[in-house]
Write a protein that holds these residues in place. Structure first.
Motif, PDB file in Angstrom:
ATOM      1  N   LEU A 162      18.043  97.645  83.162  1.00  0.00           N
ATOM      2  CA  LEU A 162      16.510  97.613  83.460  1.00  0.00           C
ATOM      3  C   LEU A 162      16.059  99.023  83.766  1.00  0.00           C
ATOM      4  CD1 LEU A 162      16.850  94.636  85.971  1.00  0.00           C
ATOM      5  CD2 LEU A 162      16.006  94.460  83.865  1.00  0.00           C
ATOM      6  N   ALA A 163      17.191  99.804  84.362  1.00  0.00           N
ATOM      7  CA  ALA A 163      16.529 101.212  84.550  1.00  0.00           C
ATOM      8  C   ALA A 163      16.273 101.845  83.140  1.00  0.00           C
ATOM      9  CB  ALA A 163      17.792 101.889  85.236  1.00  0.00           C
ATOM     10  N   TRP A 164      17.020 101.892  82.374  1.00  0.00           N
ATOM     11  CA  TRP A 164      16.956 102.295  80.877  1.00  0.00           C
ATOM     12  C   TRP A 164      15.455 101.845  80.606  1.00  0.00           C
ATOM     13  CZ3 TRP A 164      22.295 100.624  78.455  1.00  0.00           C
ATOM     14  CH2 TRP A 164      23.161 101.401  78.868  1.00  0.00           C
ATOM     15  N   VAL A 165      15.042 100.500  80.476  1.00  0.00           N
ATOM     16  CA  VAL A 165      13.845 100.100  79.806  1.00  0.00           C
ATOM     17  C   VAL A 165      12.834 100.733  80.922  1.00  0.00           C
ATOM     18  CG1 VAL A 165      12.498  98.016  79.755  1.00  0.00           C
ATOM     19  CG2 VAL A 165      14.701  98.100  79.180  1.00  0.00           C
ATOM     20  N   ASP A 166      12.989 100.813  82.009  1.00  0.00           N
ATOM     21  CA  ASP A 166      11.920 101.480  82.864  1.00  0.00           C
ATOM     22  C   ASP A 166      11.669 102.950  82.313  1.00  0.00           C
ATOM     23  OD1 ASP A 166      11.519  99.554  84.562  1.00  0.00           O
ATOM     24  OD2 ASP A 166      12.480 100.235  86.383  1.00  0.00           O
ATOM     25  N   ILE A 167      12.559 103.766  82.021  1.00  0.00           N
ATOM     26  CA  ILE A 167      12.396 104.843  81.465  1.00  0.00           C
ATOM     27  C   ILE A 167      11.735 105.176  80.020  1.00  0.00           C
ATOM     28  CG2 ILE A 167      13.565 106.899  80.502  1.00  0.00           C
ATOM     29  CD1 ILE A 167      15.934 106.424  82.329  1.00  0.00           C
ATOM     30  N   LEU A 168      12.071 103.847  79.340  1.00  0.00           N
ATOM     31  CA  LEU A 168      11.170 103.837  77.943  1.00  0.00           C
ATOM     32  C   LEU A 168       9.782 103.509  78.303  1.00  0.00           C
ATOM     33  CD1 LEU A 168      13.777 101.630  75.747  1.00  0.00           C
ATOM     34  CD2 LEU A 168      13.330 104.160  75.624  1.00  0.00           C
ATOM     35  N   ALA A 169       9.677 102.590  79.183  1.00  0.00           N
ATOM     36  CA  ALA A 169       8.230 102.317  79.390  1.00  0.00           C
ATOM     37  C   ALA A 169       7.431 103.498  80.150  1.00  0.00           C
ATOM     38  CB  ALA A 169       8.236 101.019  80.797  1.00  0.00           C
ATOM     39  N   VAL A 170       7.891 104.253  80.979  1.00  0.00           N
ATOM     40  CA  VAL A 170       7.234 105.250  81.522  1.00  0.00           C
ATOM     41  C   VAL A 170       7.072 106.123  80.270  1.00  0.00           C
ATOM     42  CG1 VAL A 170       7.585 107.433  82.824  1.00  0.00           C
ATOM     43  CG2 VAL A 170       8.046 105.158  83.874  1.00  0.00           C
ATOM     44  N   TYR A 171       7.855 106.535  79.270  1.00  0.00           N
ATOM     45  CA  TYR A 171       7.585 107.496  78.342  1.00  0.00           C
ATOM     46  C   TYR A 171       6.572 106.820  77.407  1.00  0.00           C
ATOM     47  CZ  TYR A 171      10.743 111.140  79.230  1.00  0.00           C
ATOM     48  OH  TYR A 171      11.409 112.402  79.751  1.00  0.00           O
ATOM     49  N   SER A 172       6.542 105.403  77.053  1.00  0.00           N
ATOM     50  CA  SER A 172       5.614 104.911  76.282  1.00  0.00           C
ATOM     51  C   SER A 172       4.287 105.135  76.825  1.00  0.00           C
ATOM     52  CB  SER A 172       6.007 103.420  75.962  1.00  0.00           C
ATOM     53  OG  SER A 172       5.664 102.913  77.253  1.00  0.00           O
ATOM     54  N   ILE A 173       4.027 104.961  78.052  1.00  0.00           N
ATOM     55  CA  ILE A 173       2.612 105.229  78.621  1.00  0.00           C
ATOM     56  C   ILE A 173       2.246 106.560  79.322  1.00  0.00           C
ATOM     57  CG2 ILE A 173       2.616 102.305  79.067  1.00  0.00           C
ATOM     58  CD1 ILE A 173       3.007 103.035  82.001  1.00  0.00           C
ATOM     59  N   SER A 174       3.522 107.265  78.969  1.00  0.00           N
ATOM     60  CA  SER A 174       2.904 108.894  79.571  1.00  0.00           C
ATOM     61  C   SER A 174       1.936 109.484  79.004  1.00  0.00           C
ATOM     62  CB  SER A 174       4.130 109.531  79.394  1.00  0.00           C
ATOM     63  OG  SER A 174       4.696 109.715  78.100  1.00  0.00           O
ATOM     64  N   THR A 175       1.521 109.137  77.404  1.00  0.00           N
ATOM     65  CA  THR A 175       0.487 109.658  76.864  1.00  0.00           C
ATOM     66  C   THR A 175      -0.833 108.809  76.722  1.00  0.00           C
ATOM     67  OG1 THR A 175       1.401 109.039  74.630  1.00  0.00           O
ATOM     68  CG2 THR A 175       1.809 111.190  75.699  1.00  0.00           C
ATOM     69  N   GLY A 202      12.935 107.855  74.408  1.00  0.00           N
ATOM     70  CA  GLY A 202      11.555 107.783  74.746  1.00  0.00           C
ATOM     71  C   GLY A 202      10.678 108.824  74.413  1.00  0.00           C
ATOM     72  N   ALA A 203      11.391 109.972  74.478  1.00  0.00           N
ATOM     73  CA  ALA A 203      10.311 111.322  74.230  1.00  0.00           C
ATOM     74  C   ALA A 203      10.153 111.686  72.685  1.00  0.00           C
ATOM     75  CB  ALA A 203      10.892 112.460  74.800  1.00  0.00           C
ATOM     76  N   VAL A 204      11.196 111.288  71.882  1.00  0.00           N
ATOM     77  CA  VAL A 204      11.092 111.599  70.577  1.00  0.00           C
ATOM     78  C   VAL A 204      10.882 110.453  69.609  1.00  0.00           C
ATOM     79  CG1 VAL A 204      12.568 112.602  68.609  1.00  0.00           C
ATOM     80  CG2 VAL A 204      12.712 113.582  70.814  1.00  0.00           C
ATOM     81  N   ALA A 205      11.615 109.334  69.944  1.00  0.00           N
ATOM     82  CA  ALA A 205      11.711 108.220  68.796  1.00  0.00           C
ATOM     83  C   ALA A 205      10.418 107.216  68.716  1.00  0.00           C
ATOM     84  CB  ALA A 205      12.875 107.158  69.010  1.00  0.00           C
ATOM     85  N   ILE A 206      10.055 106.957  70.241  1.00  0.00           N
ATOM     86  CA  ILE A 206       8.950 105.967  70.328  1.00  0.00           C
ATOM     87  C   ILE A 206       7.661 106.787  69.857  1.00  0.00           C
ATOM     88  CG2 ILE A 206       7.400 104.638  72.193  1.00  0.00           C
ATOM     89  CD1 ILE A 206      10.172 104.047  73.434  1.00  0.00           C
ATOM     90  N   PRO A 207       7.400 107.977  70.223  1.00  0.00           N
ATOM     91  CA  PRO A 207       6.204 108.324  69.792  1.00  0.00           C
ATOM     92  C   PRO A 207       5.975 108.553  68.399  1.00  0.00           C
ATOM     93  CG  PRO A 207       6.856 109.704  71.401  1.00  0.00           C
ATOM     94  CD  PRO A 207       8.067 108.989  70.893  1.00  0.00           C
ATOM     95  N   TYR A 208       6.911 108.593  67.410  1.00  0.00           N
ATOM     96  CA  TYR A 208       6.920 108.613  66.022  1.00  0.00           C
ATOM     97  C   TYR A 208       6.159 107.277  65.503  1.00  0.00           C
ATOM     98  CZ  TYR A 208       8.908 113.137  65.219  1.00  0.00           C
ATOM     99  OH  TYR A 208       9.055 114.460  65.057  1.00  0.00           O
TER     100      TYR A 208
END
Length: 537
Positions: free
Chosen positions: A11-24, A168-174
């Motif tokens: 769950l903590a991992w998914v929180d990190i991904l969620a924060v990065y996905s909506i950071s921009t 979250g910072a490299v893969a998802i933004p692509y």
């Protein structure tokens, strides 16, 4: 129990991904909705502000109505549904149902999509806030019960601190389509929730909130506003519960002492009569409010990293050699700087023992100095960016790529990380040190809430700068586009305000030490004397 610990960690991992996905998120609002950058920044800052403030309320709900397990479970559902709604709010997903076009253009965003978008932000804020409140506690409980598995905890920690943020910072933004980018995170959140449900957990129950005592003291003292406080503090009601740590009476904020005045037939009514200890706990919280007001500016400065810094980078050159680097790499640099500065300050402040009062004060002052340097650096880089814009004739072309590397912004992101890491650690230590022991959990969330108020206060600061700078017929520093605006002057104003706030903080800290702490020290001998006398009797 080790498998349950792993399922909670997911769950903590998914929180990190969620924060990065909506950071921009600000770039989505400016590129797709075509909002002005100030309007988009206001939406983002209110969202992050509420996310930081809500854990304080969530903790009260956990203590009063439900345990940590149910809060985590409800937060999982809220976050999963919120991320799903966020994906559905993008134009291509519901274009046929809403009767709109499917392109990423403002005319394709209808009322239905906007309703889903704002509902999604509210649900995500609830989900992230609930996890901040209860996920770490649930993790620690199962970490202890999982036994001696230090290697497993080390591997999971490294994965959470380094690898997941990198994904979250490299893969998802692509993933270019916004609907898929948000949708992937939503699917991950749903899968994490299903994995969490397969575990076995201890269902803790609500034990009541110590914050209720603060409300009772205020109500009880207000109900006796016309009664006089006794000159002798020993006449105030203390109660007979020897299992509760007793706090000594102090002579500041004596209006609250009225809550402990014992009147006829009031001993059974807890909303009319409070103990001296409950009154003193309330005093210690209220006395911290003047100090809190000096922390808001740190939240204002930090908020520009989630908004204006990213919007500036959005139209700068992202090339690193032949590789195009995503915006979120700047967020990754900031987060890593935050982690390193936080750990460094924690080691220096504790030095093998509990942090001293002066280490806490110095940490807060250093974080304000970081904020000043961050604003100054941002102002100089923005001035250089505007010079490049003018020299290439891009003032009226806000969507054109500016021939200036976005890595010019790295220093200010690193300073922002240092500001966040040191300030969060030192402010949390301040609240934990000066707040009542029974409210330690609330003090941690209170430190976050201070930053949340600052995040939302940045909206007001931009509004005031716009009005003041445009007075007298002068052009406003805040225009519809970044290229026509003068954000460098806004950053200089923030630097000046933060420097002035540093001076104010020092003055308030001196007042706090003299008035509050010395008052407590003066009352200590009297308290000990009265305690010895009671033992003799």
């Amino acid at each position: 129990m080790a498998s349950s610990f792993l399922k909670i960690t997911v769950l903590a991992w998914v929180d990190i991904l969620a924060v990065y996905s909506i950071s921009t998120l600000i770039t989505y609002l400016t590129d797709v909705w075509k909002l002005t950058y100030t309007h988009a920044a206001a939406i983002v800052n209110v969202f992050w502000g509420l996310t930081a403030i809500m854990p304080f309320t969530m903790q009260y709900i956990v203590d009063t109505f439900m345990g940590n397990y149910w809060m985590v479970l409800l937060s999982n559902f809220a976050c999963s549904i919120g991320l799903g709604f966020l994906s559905m709010s993008t134009p291509p997903v519901l274009s046929k149902v809403a009767g709109t076009c499917s392109e990423y253009k403002p005319e394709c965003v209808g009322i239905g999509q906007k309703t889903l978008f704002y509902t999604a932000l509210a649900l995500i804020a609830v989900g992230l806030s609930g996890h901040v409140t209860s996920l770490s506690i649930l993790t620690e409980e199962h970490k202890k019960s999982s036994g001696n598995q230090d290697k497993l905890h080390l591997y999971l920690g490294v994965f959470a601190v380094i690898l997941v943020p990198l994904i979250g910072a490299v893969a998802i933004p692509y993933i270019k389509p916004w609907s898929i980018r948000f949708g992937v995170t939503a699917i991950c959140s749903v899968m994490a929730t299903l994995i969490f449900l397969t575990g076995s957990y201890d269902y803790d129950t609500a034990q009541g909130s110590p914050l209720t005592a603060v409300f009772r003291v205020i109500v009880a003292s207000a109900s006796k506003v016309f009664h006089k406080c006794p000159k002798d503090a020993s006449e105030l009601y203390e109660g007979n519960d020897n299992n509760v740590h007793k706090m000594r009476h102090t002579r500041h904020l004596r209006c609250l002492d009225k809550a402990a005045i014992l009147l006829t037939d009031q001993q059974q009514n807890r909303w009319k009569l409070c103990t001296v200890t409950e009154v003193e706990e309330t005093k210690s919280i209220l006395c911290m409010i003047p100090m809190c007001t000096t922390f808001f500016i740190l939240g204002v400065v930090y908020s520009i990293g989630n908004t204006y810094f990213l919007e500036q980078a959005n139209h700068m050159n992202r090339k690193l050699g032949r590789l195009s680097v995503p915006l979120t790499i700047l967020v990754f640099f900031r987060d890593q700087a935050e982690s390193q500065f936080s750990n460094c300050y924690s080691r220096l402040a504790s030095n093998g023992s509990s942090p001293s009062r002066y280490a806490i004060r110095v940490g807060i002052a250093v974080s304000m100095i970081f904020a000043v340097h961050c604003c100054i650096t941002a102002a100089k880089v923005e001035k250089r960016r505007l010079d490049v814009v003018k020299s290439h004739g891009l003032l009226d072309k806000p969507k054109e790529r500016i021939p200036m590397s976005m890595f010019w912004l790295v220093p200010q992101f690193l300073l922002l990380g240092g500001l966040d890491g040191i300030s969060h650690e030192s402010i949390e230590l301040f609240f934990s040190d000066r707040g009542p022991a029974s409210m330690d959990r609330y003090m941690t969330h209170f430190a976050m809430a201070v930053f949340g108020v600052g995040n939302m206060g940045s909206v007001l600061s931009v509004f005031l700068v716009d009005k003041i700078s445009s007075s007298g017929g002068n052009p406003s520093w805040v225009q519809d586009t970044l290229n026509m605006s003068r954000l460098d002057k806004y950053y200089w104003v923030l630097a000046a305000l933060t420097a002035a706030n540093l001076v104010l903080y020092i003055l308030v800290a001196v007042w706090y030490d003299r008035k509050v702490l010395r008052s407590e020290e003066r009352e200590a001998p009297k308290h000990n004397q009265s305690m010895n006398q009671s033992f003799d009797d």
